[in-house]
Design a protein around this motif. Structure first.
Motif, short mmCIF file in Angstrom:
data_model
loop_
_atom_site.label_atom_id
_atom_site.label_comp_id
_atom_site.label_asym_id
_atom_site.label_seq_id
_atom_site.Cartn_x
_atom_site.Cartn_y
_atom_site.Cartn_z
N THR A 1 31.76 -46.31 1.57
CA THR A 1 31.09 -44.73 2.50
C THR A 1 31.20 -43.62 1.15
N GLU A 2 29.93 -43.05 0.80
CA GLU A 2 30.37 -42.07 -0.39
C GLU A 2 31.14 -41.63 -0.03
N GLY A 3 31.61 -40.73 1.05
CA GLY A 3 32.38 -39.75 1.19
C GLY A 3 33.70 -39.69 1.24
N THR A 4 34.42 -41.00 1.67
CA THR A 4 35.35 -42.37 1.07
C THR A 4 35.49 -42.78 -0.12
N LEU A 5 34.29 -42.83 -0.59
CA LEU A 5 35.12 -43.10 -2.78
C LEU A 5 34.64 -41.57 -3.37
N THR A 6 34.85 -40.22 -2.52
CA THR A 6 34.43 -39.11 -3.49
C THR A 6 35.62 -38.76 -2.97
N THR A 7 36.46 -38.92 -1.91
CA THR A 7 37.98 -37.48 -1.42
C THR A 7 39.35 -38.93 -2.20
N ALA A 8 38.58 -40.20 -2.18
CA ALA A 8 39.68 -41.61 -2.39
C ALA A 8 39.78 -41.17 -3.93
N ASP A 9 38.41 -40.45 -4.36
CA ASP A 9 38.62 -40.12 -6.12
C ASP A 9 39.31 -38.91 -6.32
N ARG A 10 38.96 -38.15 -5.99
CA ARG A 10 40.21 -36.22 -5.87
C ARG A 10 41.95 -36.29 -5.91
N GLY B 1 43.52 -49.72 -10.60
CA GLY B 1 43.55 -50.22 -9.69
C GLY B 1 43.73 -50.80 -7.96
N ALA B 2 45.37 -51.20 -8.55
CA ALA B 2 46.37 -50.84 -7.41
C ALA B 2 46.18 -48.84 -6.72
N ASP B 3 45.97 -48.35 -7.86
CA ASP B 3 46.27 -46.71 -6.88
C ASP B 3 44.78 -46.93 -6.41
N CYS B 4 44.05 -47.18 -6.71
CA CYS B 4 42.45 -46.76 -6.31
C CYS B 4 42.50 -47.80 -5.26
N PHE B 5 42.98 -48.89 -4.82
CA PHE B 5 43.34 -49.75 -3.66
C PHE B 5 43.32 -48.57 -2.53
N PHE B 6 44.83 -48.59 -2.62
CA PHE B 6 45.59 -47.65 -1.88
C PHE B 6 44.86 -46.41 -1.32
N ASP B 7 44.50 -45.97 -2.65
CA ASP B 7 43.41 -44.72 -2.13
C ASP B 7 42.64 -45.04 -1.23
N LEU B 8 42.02 -45.73 -1.65
CA LEU B 8 40.83 -46.45 -0.37
C LEU B 8 41.23 -46.11 0.67
N LEU B 9 41.63 -47.13 0.98
CA LEU B 9 42.21 -47.30 2.23
C LEU B 9 42.84 -46.77 3.00
N ILE B 10 44.01 -45.59 2.04
CA ILE B 10 44.27 -45.06 3.04
C ILE B 10 43.53 -44.36 3.62
N THR B 11 41.94 -43.80 2.57
CA THR B 11 41.94 -42.59 2.89
C THR B 11 40.81 -42.70 3.86
N ALA B 12 40.26 -44.06 4.06
CA ALA B 12 38.92 -44.50 4.83
C ALA B 12 40.19 -44.24 6.39
#
Length: 108
Positions: free
Chosen positions: A95-104, A23-34
């Motif tokens: 946003t969908e773009g951020t979610l997709t990029t962070a997922d990658r 969860g923390a990995d996803c949290f950081f990925d989302l914030l950094i990507t956005a």
């Protein structure tokens, strides 16, 4: 081990945000990507760098990436602007773009 985010050391337990390592990995990925989609001042860049450092710590030593918001690299001269910036970054994570990029990014 959990990663805990709280306002400060005195914050009551019910106000803590507790996340698993994934969860923390996803949290950081989302914030950094956005945050990558925004122009940043020096102080805002330091705030994102703080999050990037924590992401790296969580990868090396899972469960140790928790932090208190008052530990972040806030600059008193631009505090309100920096808070607005982080609120905009948080809104952009939805946003969908951020979610997709962070997922990658998480998959790598």
């Amino acid at each position: 081990m959990s990663n805990i985010i709280r306002l400060n050391k005195e914050a009551p337990n019910e106000e803590w945000i507790v996340m698993s390592n994934q969860g923390a990995d996803c949290f950081f990925d989302l914030l950094i990507t956005a945050a990558d989609t925004f122009e940043k001042t020096d102080s805002q860049e330091k705030l994102i760098s703080f999050l990037k450092d924590l992401k790296g710590i969580n990868e090396i030593c899972p469960g140790s990436a928790g932090f208190d918001l008052d530990e972040m690299t806030w600059h008193t001269g631009s505090l309100e602007e920096d808070i607005e910036f982080l609120c905009s970054v948080i809104a952009a994570t939805q946003t969908e773009g951020t979610l997709t990029t962070a997922d990658r990014a998480s998959a790598q």
